[in-house]
Structure formats: structure tokens, C-alpha cells
Design a protein around this motif. Structure first.
Motif, PDB file in Angstrom:
ATOM      1  N   MET A 358       0.778  -1.357   0.125  1.00  0.00           N
ATOM      2  CA  MET A 358      -0.217  -0.022  -0.156  1.00  0.00           C
ATOM      3  C   MET A 358       0.754   1.211  -0.001  1.00  0.00           C
ATOM      4  O   MET A 358       0.489   2.105  -0.669  1.00  0.00           O
ATOM      5  CB  MET A 358      -0.944  -0.006   1.175  1.00  0.00           C
ATOM      6  CG  MET A 358      -2.040  -1.030   0.999  1.00  0.00           C
ATOM      7  SD  MET A 358      -2.983  -1.090  -0.284  1.00  0.00           S
ATOM      8  CE  MET A 358      -4.030   0.108  -0.083  1.00  0.00           C
ATOM      9  N   PRO A 359       1.956   1.034   0.656  1.00  0.00           N
ATOM     10  CA  PRO A 359       2.857   2.616   0.751  1.00  0.00           C
ATOM     11  C   PRO A 359       3.601   2.810  -0.662  1.00  0.00           C
ATOM     12  O   PRO A 359       4.137   3.965  -0.863  1.00  0.00           O
ATOM     13  CB  PRO A 359       3.754   2.566   1.895  1.00  0.00           C
ATOM     14  CG  PRO A 359       3.248   1.096   2.741  1.00  0.00           C
ATOM     15  CD  PRO A 359       2.523   0.264   1.662  1.00  0.00           C
ATOM     16  N   LEU A 360       3.822   1.709  -1.316  1.00  0.00           N
ATOM     17  CA  LEU A 360       4.549   1.731  -2.458  1.00  0.00           C
ATOM     18  C   LEU A 360       3.991   2.785  -3.636  1.00  0.00           C
ATOM     19  O   LEU A 360       2.750   2.505  -4.030  1.00  0.00           O
ATOM     20  CB  LEU A 360       4.989   0.450  -3.213  1.00  0.00           C
ATOM     21  CG  LEU A 360       5.660  -0.589  -2.207  1.00  0.00           C
ATOM     22  CD1 LEU A 360       5.699  -1.927  -2.895  1.00  0.00           C
ATOM     23  CD2 LEU A 360       6.841  -0.142  -1.457  1.00  0.00           C
ATOM     24  N   ASP A 361       4.834   3.532  -4.380  1.00  0.00           N
ATOM     25  CA  ASP A 361       4.276   4.234  -5.397  1.00  0.00           C
ATOM     26  C   ASP A 361       4.591   3.459  -6.563  1.00  0.00           C
ATOM     27  O   ASP A 361       4.930   2.467  -6.322  1.00  0.00           O
ATOM     28  CB  ASP A 361       5.160   5.460  -5.628  1.00  0.00           C
ATOM     29  CG  ASP A 361       6.479   5.496  -5.540  1.00  0.00           C
ATOM     30  OD1 ASP A 361       7.020   4.535  -5.917  1.00  0.00           O
ATOM     31  OD2 ASP A 361       7.276   6.625  -5.299  1.00  0.00           O
ATOM     32  N   ARG A 362       4.234   4.010  -7.861  1.00  0.00           N
ATOM     33  CA  ARG A 362       4.312   3.451  -9.277  1.00  0.00           C
ATOM     34  C   ARG A 362       5.781   3.086  -9.266  1.00  0.00           C
ATOM     35  O   ARG A 362       5.983   2.018 -10.024  1.00  0.00           O
ATOM     36  CB  ARG A 362       3.706   4.410 -10.198  1.00  0.00           C
ATOM     37  CG  ARG A 362       3.835   3.735 -11.789  1.00  0.00           C
ATOM     38  CD  ARG A 362       3.317   4.757 -12.611  1.00  0.00           C
ATOM     39  NE  ARG A 362       3.173   4.134 -13.980  1.00  0.00           N
ATOM     40  CZ  ARG A 362       2.692   4.800 -14.986  1.00  0.00           C
ATOM     41  NH1 ARG A 362       2.069   6.031 -14.693  1.00  0.00           N
ATOM     42  NH2 ARG A 362       2.818   4.205 -16.146  1.00  0.00           N
ATOM     43  N   LYS A 363       6.750   3.836  -9.199  1.00  0.00           N
ATOM     44  CA  LYS A 363       8.091   3.528  -9.162  1.00  0.00           C
ATOM     45  C   LYS A 363       8.493   2.308  -8.588  1.00  0.00           C
ATOM     46  O   LYS A 363       9.383   1.393  -8.897  1.00  0.00           O
ATOM     47  CB  LYS A 363       8.963   4.764  -9.083  1.00  0.00           C
ATOM     48  CG  LYS A 363      10.420   4.534  -9.492  1.00  0.00           C
ATOM     49  CD  LYS A 363      11.462   5.597  -9.309  1.00  0.00           C
ATOM     50  CE  LYS A 363      12.884   5.344  -9.598  1.00  0.00           C
ATOM     51  NZ  LYS A 363      13.593   6.545  -9.318  1.00  0.00           N
ATOM     52  N   ALA A 364       8.105   2.255  -7.331  1.00  0.00           N
ATOM     53  CA  ALA A 364       8.715   1.259  -6.389  1.00  0.00           C
ATOM     54  C   ALA A 364       7.793  -0.154  -6.587  1.00  0.00           C
ATOM     55  O   ALA A 364       8.418  -1.178  -6.538  1.00  0.00           O
ATOM     56  CB  ALA A 364       8.067   1.601  -4.961  1.00  0.00           C
ATOM     57  N   MET A 365       6.641  -0.167  -7.360  1.00  0.00           N
ATOM     58  CA  MET A 365       5.839  -1.189  -7.660  1.00  0.00           C
ATOM     59  C   MET A 365       6.619  -1.878  -8.950  1.00  0.00           C
ATOM     60  O   MET A 365       6.291  -3.235  -9.162  1.00  0.00           O
ATOM     61  CB  MET A 365       4.538  -0.799  -7.980  1.00  0.00           C
ATOM     62  CG  MET A 365       3.620  -0.604  -6.516  1.00  0.00           C
ATOM     63  SD  MET A 365       3.395  -2.416  -5.658  1.00  0.00           S
ATOM     64  CE  MET A 365       2.745  -3.227  -6.947  1.00  0.00           C
ATOM     65  N   ARG A 366       7.110  -1.177  -9.737  1.00  0.00           N
ATOM     66  CA  ARG A 366       7.579  -1.728 -10.973  1.00  0.00           C
ATOM     67  C   ARG A 366       8.365  -2.773 -11.220  1.00  0.00           C
ATOM     68  O   ARG A 366       8.022  -3.810 -11.929  1.00  0.00           O
ATOM     69  CB  ARG A 366       8.362  -0.633 -11.815  1.00  0.00           C
ATOM     70  CG  ARG A 366       8.851  -1.125 -13.340  1.00  0.00           C
ATOM     71  CD  ARG A 366       9.324   0.388 -13.857  1.00  0.00           C
ATOM     72  NE  ARG A 366       8.366   1.420 -14.009  1.00  0.00           N
ATOM     73  CZ  ARG A 366       8.798   2.648 -13.952  1.00  0.00           C
ATOM     74  NH1 ARG A 366      10.125   2.904 -14.239  1.00  0.00           N
ATOM     75  NH2 ARG A 366       7.969   3.746 -14.125  1.00  0.00           N
ATOM     76  N   PRO A 367       9.434  -2.949 -10.155  1.00  0.00           N
ATOM     77  CA  PRO A 367      10.048  -4.299 -10.365  1.00  0.00           C
ATOM     78  C   PRO A 367       9.204  -5.623  -9.847  1.00  0.00           C
ATOM     79  O   PRO A 367       9.488  -6.715  -9.838  1.00  0.00           O
ATOM     80  CB  PRO A 367      11.097  -4.210  -9.054  1.00  0.00           C
ATOM     81  CG  PRO A 367      11.287  -2.870  -8.956  1.00  0.00           C
ATOM     82  CD  PRO A 367       9.653  -2.172  -9.114  1.00  0.00           C
ATOM     83  N   LEU A 368       8.049  -5.329  -9.066  1.00  0.00           N
ATOM     84  CA  LEU A 368       7.191  -6.413  -8.573  1.00  0.00           C
ATOM     85  C   LEU A 368       6.063  -6.905  -9.909  1.00  0.00           C
ATOM     86  O   LEU A 368       5.632  -7.968  -9.531  1.00  0.00           O
ATOM     87  CB  LEU A 368       6.300  -5.953  -7.232  1.00  0.00           C
ATOM     88  CG  LEU A 368       7.080  -5.851  -6.108  1.00  0.00           C
ATOM     89  CD1 LEU A 368       6.564  -5.068  -5.020  1.00  0.00           C
ATOM     90  CD2 LEU A 368       8.228  -7.002  -5.879  1.00  0.00           C
ATOM     91  N   ARG A 369       5.844  -6.051 -10.672  1.00  0.00           N
ATOM     92  CA  ARG A 369       5.141  -6.276 -11.823  1.00  0.00           C
ATOM     93  C   ARG A 369       5.207  -7.585 -12.525  1.00  0.00           C
ATOM     94  O   ARG A 369       4.238  -8.396 -12.788  1.00  0.00           O
ATOM     95  CB  ARG A 369       5.053  -5.182 -12.817  1.00  0.00           C
ATOM     96  CG  ARG A 369       4.360  -3.752 -12.352  1.00  0.00           C
ATOM     97  CD  ARG A 369       3.080  -3.849 -11.998  1.00  0.00           C
ATOM     98  NE  ARG A 369       2.484  -2.631 -11.259  1.00  0.00           N
ATOM     99  CZ  ARG A 369       1.548  -2.576 -10.421  1.00  0.00           C
ATOM    100  NH1 ARG A 369       0.820  -3.838 -10.198  1.00  0.00           N
ATOM    101  NH2 ARG A 369       1.159  -1.438  -9.923  1.00  0.00           N
TER     102      ARG A 369
END
Length: 548
Positions: A358-369
């Protein structure tokens, strides 16, 4: 030629007569014959079904009738409407028939609705162009049509844009649009594919009532033989561009002559998923998920109408587990799937393995996609028409595995095509050269090539014929067992959900009204709403389902 009308019992000429129809496409691999010289008749007031597997040519047959083939396609033969030859007419001449005499409901509604125009404007246009109505009268009639196809609050929905409706609601808008000018022949290409089972039953009842009232003929293209058996007077069975069997529906189902017809009738997703191993680790846990949409209203959007799409939903899924999510259109199923993947704003807790997302922004989520994948409900809308199928499938590798060479990506694409039961050589073709079911398999391959840990499958088999559904269910099971994948499986097809899931969540109006094991939900549903879903889904198929 004149023959007995199965509806009225009189000798009549067919309202639509197809003779020696051939459809060919020019491709980089040479000429592709999609339809191979078929004959087909439709009488006034009757329902004719065209069935067959993906790629059999059933949709292309009717696209050629409407003059809607892709630019690289060509139709030859004869198509006569009330004795008038219409095949090959220029667009302006053909427009005298399209939309008024001949109308079509398309398989993929999001590609048929203009995203920049409100629903009311799009419904009003054919009423003004073909019906001669003024704008005010056309909008009033548009509201009546939305009410006719059971869209709640039709006056407000006239002001909505297509992306603000669920997949099932968009399909109902397409049905309303096709019926706007009371056509003589309605061509319905998988018109209930995106609809949940209860709405499907109501839509079929609606089409039947309109047919009786208007004397309208219906050509029903579908892979759902349960619908065909209840709805069609006569049935044509197509395979590899040819009609292999046709006749009155009752007789064809009772005593099919062709082996291919028998295979279609007997095809049904079956078996049960292997239980999750004891001690399997948690992949994703979501608690108290809430999603609200604020629709602006009034002059300059000064006031807002809030829609609570998901209200306080919990979800937990372990490695190797499948959670099935079922419910009617607009129940919040797809919104929940996107919320747990952090693809839209939501409140609550979403924990993936050991991380709070929930706290992650778009950039932080990218490696998890790469590890959190989504297969969309509408395959054509999610596939770029400018890219080959192979380029589409490997697009994610450019982002997540940039060190791969072009040749290595191409080899991965060929392997992915084999996994989803597509000819690897077809990866050089473009999306419009595939059937709807084949395009859905391309969408599945695009997700699976990244070897994810969690996949949200949003109606992944909705566009597939039953025999292919069975293969896809087996494929998803094999991939899950091999790689320990976790699935959130969103669907209105309860037979497929039953074959693939460990646990089932039943959603209504954004909330979970019932959840439990597959056995508990199917054999002892507690809620009236769940029982209603079961009754609609397994109408005329109860014996098959209970014996699986």
C-alpha cells in the motif's frame, strides 16, 4: 430456395441466403482460407445458431455479410437479403441495410464503443441516422433501450463513458444499440460472453421476446452449446471454415452424425484441482479492501456521485492455491482484482509475501510487476493492432529481462505459444488475424512468459469455446502445479470456476456475501443469491455438472 419455415410452418424464401461463400486473408505467410464455400439460410423470425471452435470461421462468415472484413480480407460468393445481392456493395450502398435491416452485436464491446463519447450519444446516433429521430427523441428512446436491457439507473448511465461501465454492462449497451432500429436480422456474435449467468438468462429471454414481437430473425454465433440447445431453431456446425453438419437443433443434439459435433456436445471443463500442499506459504493477503469511484455531475463537475465498488473485502491466497471470485456484472469482482495488484487507488492492507504494497508508489511497484500479473477480460482491447502476436507476448521481457537478445525473446515467444496450444509460427501474425478465442490465449501467454507468482485471471476463458476452455483449464492447472502459481480466478462461468478453484468468494454490490470451499459452495450454498447464480448457470446442464 423456398422451403418450410421452422417458425411459421409455411413455404417461404429465406430472408438471408448465403451461397458458396469464401473468405480469404492475405498474410505474410501466404493466403489464409477462413471460410471455404459454405451455404447457409436464415428464415424470417427464426433463430439460426452457428457453432464451432475458435478459428472455425463462424464470425468471419457474418463479418463478410456485414461488409466488415479487415483490409486484408476478401469475400467471394453470394449473400442475398430478401433476394437482393449485398456482397461486395460499396459502403454507401451497404449502409442502407446495415444498422436498419441488418444489425450486429459484436463479441468485444470495448473495441466497438468510442471511449470519447458518452453512452447516450452513441445510442442516439443510429436512431438519428437510420430512424430519423431528433436528438431529444433519440435520447429518450436510448434511455428506454438501456432499461430494456436491464441496466440500472438508465437516465444516469446515458451520461457515462464506456470505461465507467463493467464488461457486462458494456455488452448490454451494444445489444441496445443493435436493437435500436428494430432490424429484420440481428447477428449476435457471442452476445452473452461477457455477461454473468443471471443476466445472460435475462438477455436471452429479452431477445426471445423481441423476436416474437418484431418477427426478427437472429443469427446466433456462440461456443456455448447450452444456449444453442435452449435458443436456436436450427444449427450449423463449422470446422476449419466448412459446415460439417446442420439441421434442426433438437435433432442435431439428440443424434449428431459428425464426430466433431459429438465432441463439441460432450466438451465440458471437468475434474478437480489438486489440493494445496499442507504448509504452503502465503503469497498475498489483503484486508478490508475498499474502492470508491467519484463521478462528477452538474455544471463544471461541481458535485460528485460516489460509487462504492468494493466494501471491506478480505482475501488470502497461498502458493499453489486458486481463489475463485464470482458474482454478477458490477459486483466488484474485477475491481477487487485490480485493487490487490495496486492498479487502482484503494484503502486497506495488501501484503505480498513480506512486503506491504500500500505505501509503494508506481516506481517502487515496477520491479514487482513481473511477479504480479493480470490477464484481461477483453483480449482485443489489450492487444496492440500494430504489433505481431510474438511482439505482444514478449513485450514484458523488454522491461523485466532487458538483457535478452531478440533471438532469445523470439524463442521464448515460440515456447509460450506452444504452452497455450497455439501454432508457434502464428506468432508472426497480427491480432486481427486471430479469432476471439485465439486472442485470449495470446493474452494468457503474455502473462505466463514472465513466470509470475500471482496471476489475476479476469474472465480468461469467457471468449473460448468449451473444448478450448477444457484445454485452458488443464493448462492453468499444469502451470500452477509446475511453478506453484497462485491464481485469483474471476469468472461468471461456474463450471470453469468449479474445475479450477480451491475456495470460492461470492460477491454482490461490492461485498462478499458467501465464501467457502468448492464443495461447500456448490453442494450447500447458504445464501439465496448464491443459489440464484447456480440455478441460472446450470440450467439444462445439472446432470452434467453433478456427474463431473
Amino acid at each position: 430456395m423456398p422451403r418450410d419455415n421452422p417458425v411459421h410452418g409455411t413455404m417461404t424464401d429465406p430472408i438471408l441466403a448465403i451461397r458458396g461463400l469464401e473468405v480469404r486473408f492475405r498474410t505474410s505467410d501466404g493466403e489464409l482460407a477462413a471460410v471455404k464455400g459454405i451455404d447457409l439460410d436464415v428464415d424470417a423470425g427464426e433463430t439460426v445458431a452457428i457453432v464451432g471452435e475458435s478459428g472455425s470461421g463462424k464470425s468471419q462468415t457474418m463479418m463478410s455479410v456485414m461488409g466488415l472484413l479487415a483490409a486484408n480480407g476478401e469475400a467471394r460468393g453470394s449473400v442475398k437479403y430478401r433476394g437482393q445481392e449485398i456482397l461486395g456493395l460499396p459502403s454507401r450502398a451497404l449502409n442502407r441495410y446495415r444498422g436498419r435491416k441488418l444489425s450486429m452485436i459484436f463479441q468485444e464491446p470495448m473495441t466497438s464503443l468510442d471511449p470519447l463519447y458518452r453512452i447516450g450519444d452513441q445510442l442516439a446516433e443510429p436512431l438519428m441516422v437510420h430512424g430519423g429521430l431528433g436528438r431529444k427523441a433519440a435520447l429518450k428512446r436510448a434511455e428506454e433501450l438501456l432499461d430494456l436491457v436491464r441496466i440500472p439507473d438508465p437516465a444516469r448511465r446515458l451520461k457515462s463513458f464506456p470505461h465507467e461501465l463493467s464488461g457486462g454492462q458494456r455488452q448490454r449497451v451494444m445489444i441496445a444499440m443493435a436493437l435500436a432500429n428494430s432490424p429484420d436480422v440481428l447477428i449476435a456474435d457471442e452476445p452473452t460472453t461477457a455477461l454473468d449467468v443471471t443476466v445472460q438468462a435475462r438477455i436471452l429471454e429479452l431477445l426471445g421476446d423481441l423476436q416474437k414481437r418484431l418477427g426478427m430473425a437472429i443469427v446466433f454465433i456462440t461456443h456455448d452449446l447450452g444456449i444453442v440447445r435452449r435458443f436456436a431453431d436450427r444449427t450449423y456446425v463449422m470446422k476449419s471454415g466448412e459446415v460439417v453438419e446442420h439441421g434442426p437443433t433438437e435433432g442435431l443434439f439428440a443424434a449428431p452424425k459428425h464426430a466433431y459435433t459429438r465432441m463439441l456436445i460432450e466438451a465440458e471443463p471437468s475434474g478437480r484441482k489438486e489440493p494445496v500442499p499442507t504448509g504452503s506459504p502465503m503469497v498475498l493477503e489483503a484486508k478490508n479492501i475498499n474502492v470508491s469511484f467519484h463521478l462528477r455531475q452538474g455544471l463544471f463537475g461541481r458535485s460528485a456521485h460516489e460509487i462504492r465498488a468494493v466494501a471491506g473485502v478480505d482475501l488470502a491466497i497461498r502458493r499453489g492455491e486458486t481463489v475463485g471470485v464470482v458474482g454478477e456484472s458490477g459486483s466488484g469482482k474485477s475491481t477487487l482484482g485490480r485493487a490487490v495488484l495496486r492498479l487502482l487507488p484503494a484503502s486497506g492492507l495488501v501484503r505480498y509475501e513480506d512486503r506491504n504494497l500500500m505505501p509503494l508508489d508506481r516506481k517502487a511497484m515496477r520491479p514487482l510487476r513481473k511477479e504480479l500479473q493480470l490477464v484481461f477480460q477483453d483480449p482485443f482491447g489489450s492487444l496492440s493492432p500494430r504489433m505481431t502476436a510474438g511482439e505482444i507476448v514478449t513485450e514484458g521481457l523488454l522491461v523485466h529481462e532487458p538483457g535478452l537478445t531478440r533471438g532469445e525473446r523470439d524463442r521464448r515467444a515460440a515456447q509460450a505459444f506452444e504452452e497455450v496450444r497455439l501454432d508457434p509460427l502464428s506468432r508472426h501474425r497480427f491480432p486481427h488475424e486471430f479469432s476471439g478465442g485465439q486472442r485470449q490465449r495470446i493474452a494468457i501467454a503474455r502473462a505466463m512468459i514472465l513466470k509470475p507468482k500471482l496471476v489475476v485471471l479476469d474472465e480468461p476463458t469467457s471468449a473460448l469455446d468449451r473444448s478450448v476452455q477444457k484445454g485452458i483449464v488443464e493448462l492453468l492447472r499444469d502451470l500452477q502445479q509446475k511453478h506453484g502459481l497462485a491464481y485469483v480466478f474471476i469468472s461468471h462461468d461456474l463450471a470453469v470456476v468449479r474445475a479450477l478453484s480451491d475456495e470460492i468468494m461470492v460477491m454482490k454490490a461490492g461485498k462478499v456475501v458467501e465464501r467457502g470451499s468448492v464443495a461447500a459452495i456448490f453442494e450447500h450454498p447458504r445464501e439465496a443469491y448464491t443459489r440464484e447464480l447456480m440455478a441460472a448457470a446450470f440450467l439444462d446442464r445439472r446432470e452434467q455438472i453433478t456427474s463431473c
